[in-house]
Scaffold this active site. Structure first.
Site, PDB file in Angstrom:
ATOM      1  CG  HIS A   1     -69.867  58.700 -34.023  1.00 38.29           C
ATOM      2  ND1 HIS A   1     -70.792  58.044 -33.765  1.00 38.29           N
ATOM      3  CD2 HIS A   1     -70.034  59.995 -34.801  1.00 38.29           C
ATOM      4  CE1 HIS A   1     -71.913  58.445 -34.536  1.00 38.29           C
ATOM      5  NE2 HIS A   1     -71.362  59.546 -35.032  1.00 38.29           N
TER       6      HIS A   1
ATOM      7  CG  ASN B   1     -76.283  57.881 -35.659  1.00 40.63           C
ATOM      8  OD1 ASN B   1     -75.218  57.514 -35.688  1.00 40.63           O
ATOM      9  ND2 ASN B   1     -76.609  59.156 -36.059  1.00 40.63           N
TER      10      ASN B   1
END
Ligand code: HDE
Length: 704
Positions: free
Chosen positions: A87, A160
């Site tokens: 990420h 997510n």
């Protein structure tokens, strides 16, 4: 004609008339006046000259004594901190969460006690695999991490945009991440799962097949952060004042509906605007179109968990919304961009273990592992145990503890007592009533390194996801698998994946096998548990079944030239504004064009820099006289050809016909190509745009 809003409205620096003084070497100095502060060193010392270092003689060596130079370079050398292992590329915004009704029945969390309560929030969206400088439209999962600054401490829902995950046990995370990231010897491909290492790992990890269906679907190439769902993924708990626990799954639903791009479009967006998603968020918030999501919760008890087809502790499984309807409990609005990207978005530290009293964990082995990982990673990345002193990470409620010292300590407790219990009447004390109490689940069993048998079905929900998709979406999944596997050099890995697909859907496996040119179909992979054929389709899993049916929040690219019909343009932009949609004027020159009535049309983009992939639909409003020049511009042809092949709606004036001929689509025009003969036509056009794409066109413009 009204001037269109400026591209980065709100972000434009004020440009004063620059007053510059020339130095002896010809260098320019901008010196302080009464309106500007004086430049200083980090120690606050005023600086007289920031253009030249201190030297012995005009052409001599630089002296060691130049503390201003030394400090400036020293600080520059240390500007980078380690990027996130996963990420790394992300973009964040501030906002608030508003509670709809009290949820006291289920949780004692303060944030859910009062209807209408507003809690400050910070959200960071991200891609997973790419490095910090990678592009936005990678085929990838998107992080959707929410920090809620509640009155009982920070609550992070680190989720997510997909409700399931690749693996079931946190111990596999380093392997999974190593496999998807660039191969270690070559350091490529960056931000791509289309390579041997990734598919090798997947082909040997059947538990990932459900997630693979999601990642190969259009969910992995969202049109905008604003049009994505978010999921907490794991099963959590809500615990009420009576210490009763209810299981919960968290879902964020975008108010403007979901939308994705097509793969060929994603590939081109990455070249045309690698910052497509961050720019979209920046532009929308600055234009006052604040994105909004509704928080919905799936609540269930142990009886439901026991009767459900799959283990609710298995993060590769979801609970279909048709079986357990998510209940709306609040809304999240993002309304302010950070003042500084590094200070806020880069330094924000999310941690799954940040939960307030009344929210608790389940035994999901992925979640348990995450609760260990996130604290560790913050120390590595932010460099000190005092990362909670950074304003973006500090709680916004009162807080008191005895932690002290360490690197960069900004706040040490005052007074004598730095421990408790103490006899000085100083400092904070425990609160058995208000403090966090873990849910007193009774646990027992042999200590063993094992995966639960209830986690063994790897294909049934993958199949359920696939059969829940519309025909175009199923086509996209097959095309994505084919594309990705076409980049895998090792034939046996390609075959292994097809052998897993045979356990999901024969038609899909055959389609991919054919497209890859497999000489013979492999045998279906050995399955621990046979695929269930009886799970019904779950329409909530499809993007297209849940379309917004309006153009709100989307963007039209309007191609203009000198001589463009001013009345038509004004009607079109007016209708878009009324529909809460935006537009960009694309002209041969960025300075703009002269409309039919002599007024000036300000352009946002020149055609060379603004391919149709940047827009949800396009309108072609050239004049006849400008056509000869426009036809010489190949990007004008591509503008039309791409919009058509990406199944977009195209509005056009009769003068634009030669562009269709140049794009070789004049004979294929369909109901998605809409004539704008008069100003009155624009209302119908903008209404039609709400369908977002004409998927019926796809079989004609795609090979498969
Ligand atoms: Fe993460 N993950 N993760 N993850 N994750 C990180 O924390 C980790 C997982 C997610 O915008 C890291 O601050 C482990 C699932 C997001 O800053 C790290 C496991 C889900 C973000 C980490 C997982 C996520 C991260 C890297 C397997 C969806 C970005 C930097 C058990 C529910 C947050 C950091 C942001 C970031 C560990 C799996 C979401 C290394 C060990 C499942 C959105 O701590």
């Amino acid at each position: 004609m009204a001037k269109p809003p400026s591209r980065n409205a709100g972000s434009q620096a004020v440009i004063h008339d620059q007053k510059m003084v020339r130095g002896e070497g010809g260098e320019l100095h901008q010196v302080a006046n009464s309106a500007t502060p004086i430049l200083t060193t980090a120690q606050g010392g005023p600086v007289s000259d920031d253009q030249s270092s201190l030297k012995i003689g005009a052409r001599g060596p630089t002296v060691l004594e130049d503390f201003h130079f030394r400090e400036k370079i020293f600080h520059f050398d240390h500007e980078r901190i380690p990027e996130r292992v996963v990420h790394a590329r992300g973009y964040g915004a501030h906002g608030f969460f508003e509670t709809y009704e009290s949820l006291a029945e289920y949780t004692r969390a303060d944030i859910f006690q009062r209807a209408g309560e507003k809690t400050p929030a910070f959200v960071r969206f991200s891609t997973v695999a790419g490095n910090k400088g990678s592009f936005d439209l990678a085929r990838d999962v998107r992080g959707f991490a929410v920090k809620l600054y509640t009155q009982e401490g920070n609550w992070d829902i680190v989720g997510n945009n997909m409700p399931v995950f690749f693996i079931q046990d946190a111990i596999k995370f380093p392997d999974m991440v190593h496999a998807v990231k660039a191969e270690p010897n070559s350091d490529f491909p960056q931000a791509q799962s289309a390579h041997d290492n990734f598919w090798d790992f997947i082909s040997l990890t059947p538990e990932s097949m459900h997630m693979i269906m999601w990642v190969m679907s259009d969910r992995a190439i969202p049109r905008s952060f604003r049009f994505m769902e978010g999921f907490g993924v794991h099963t959590f708990r809500m615990v009420n004042a009576k210490d009763e626990s209810t299981f919960v799954k968290f879902h964020w639903k975008p108010k403007l509906g979901m939308q994705s791009v097509v793969w060929n479009e994603a590939v081109k967006i990455n070249g045309a605007d690698p910052d497509f998603h961050r720019r979209d968020l920046w532009d929308s918030i600055h234009a006052g179109n604040c994105p909004e999501w509704e928080l919905r919760v799936q609540l269930f008890d142990q009886d439901f968990a026991d009767s459900f087809d799959f283990d609710v502790l298995d993060a590769t499984k979801l609970i279909p919304e048709e079986i357990l309807a998510p209940i709306p409990v609040g809304r999240l609005v993002l309304d302010r961009m950070p003042d500084n990207f590094f200070a806020e978005t880069e330094q924000v530290a999310f941690m799954t273990q940040n939960v307030p009293p009344g929210i608790d964990f389940s035994n999901d082995p992925l979640l348990q592992g995450r609760n260990f990982s996130y604290l560790d990673t913050q120390i590595k990345r932010l460099g000190s145990t005092n990362f909670t002193h950074i304003p973006i990470n500090a709680p916004k409620c009162p807080f008191h503890h005895f932690q002290q010292d360490g690197h960069m300590a900004m706040r040490n407790p005052a007074g004598r007592a730095n421990y408790q219990p103490n006899s000085w009447g100083e400092g904070p004390r425990e609160s058995p009533q208000r403090g966090f109490r873990s849910f007193a689940e009774v646990e027992q069993g042999p200590k063993q390194r094992i995966r639960a048998e209830s986690f063994a079905d790897h294909y049934s929900q993958a199949r359920q996801f696939y059969i829940s998709q519309t025909r175009p979406e199923q086509g996209h999944i097959a095309a994505a698998l084919t594309f990705e596997l076409s980049k895998v050099k090792t034939a046996v890995i390609r075959e292994r994946i097809v052998s897993h697909l045979l356990n999901i859907d024969d038609g899909l496996a055959k389609k991919v096998g054919d497209a890859l040119g497999l000489k013979a179909m492999p045998k279906a992979a050995d399955a621990a548990v046979p695929t269930r054929q009886d799970l019904p389709a779950s329409p909530s899993l499809s993007i297209l079944e849940n379309g917004p049916e309006r153009f709100e929040g989307r963007k039209l690219g309007i191609l203009v030239t000198d001589g463009t019909d001013a009345a038509l343009l004004e009607a079109l932009t007016g209708a878009l504004t009324k529909a809460h949609a935006s537009f960009e004027i694309v002209a041969p020159k960025v300075g703009g064009a002269k409309a039919s009535d002599g007024s000036w049309i300000e352009a946002h983009q020149m055609i060379v820099g603004a391919p149709a992939v940047l827009y949800d639909a396009v309108a072609l409003l050239p004049s006849k006289t400008a056509m000869a020049e426009l036809l010489k511009e190949s990007t004008a042809r591509d503008f039309v050809a791409d919009a058509f092949s990406h199944c977009k709606f195209i509005g056009y004036v009769a003068e634009a016909m030669p562009l269709f001929e140049k794009a070789a689509i004049a004979d294929s025009l369909d109901e998605g190509v809409i004539a704008l003969s008069r100003a009155a036509d624009v209302t119908g056009f903008v209404k039609t745009l709400g369908a977002l794409r004409l998927w019926d066109r796809e079989p004609k413009v795609k090979m498969k």
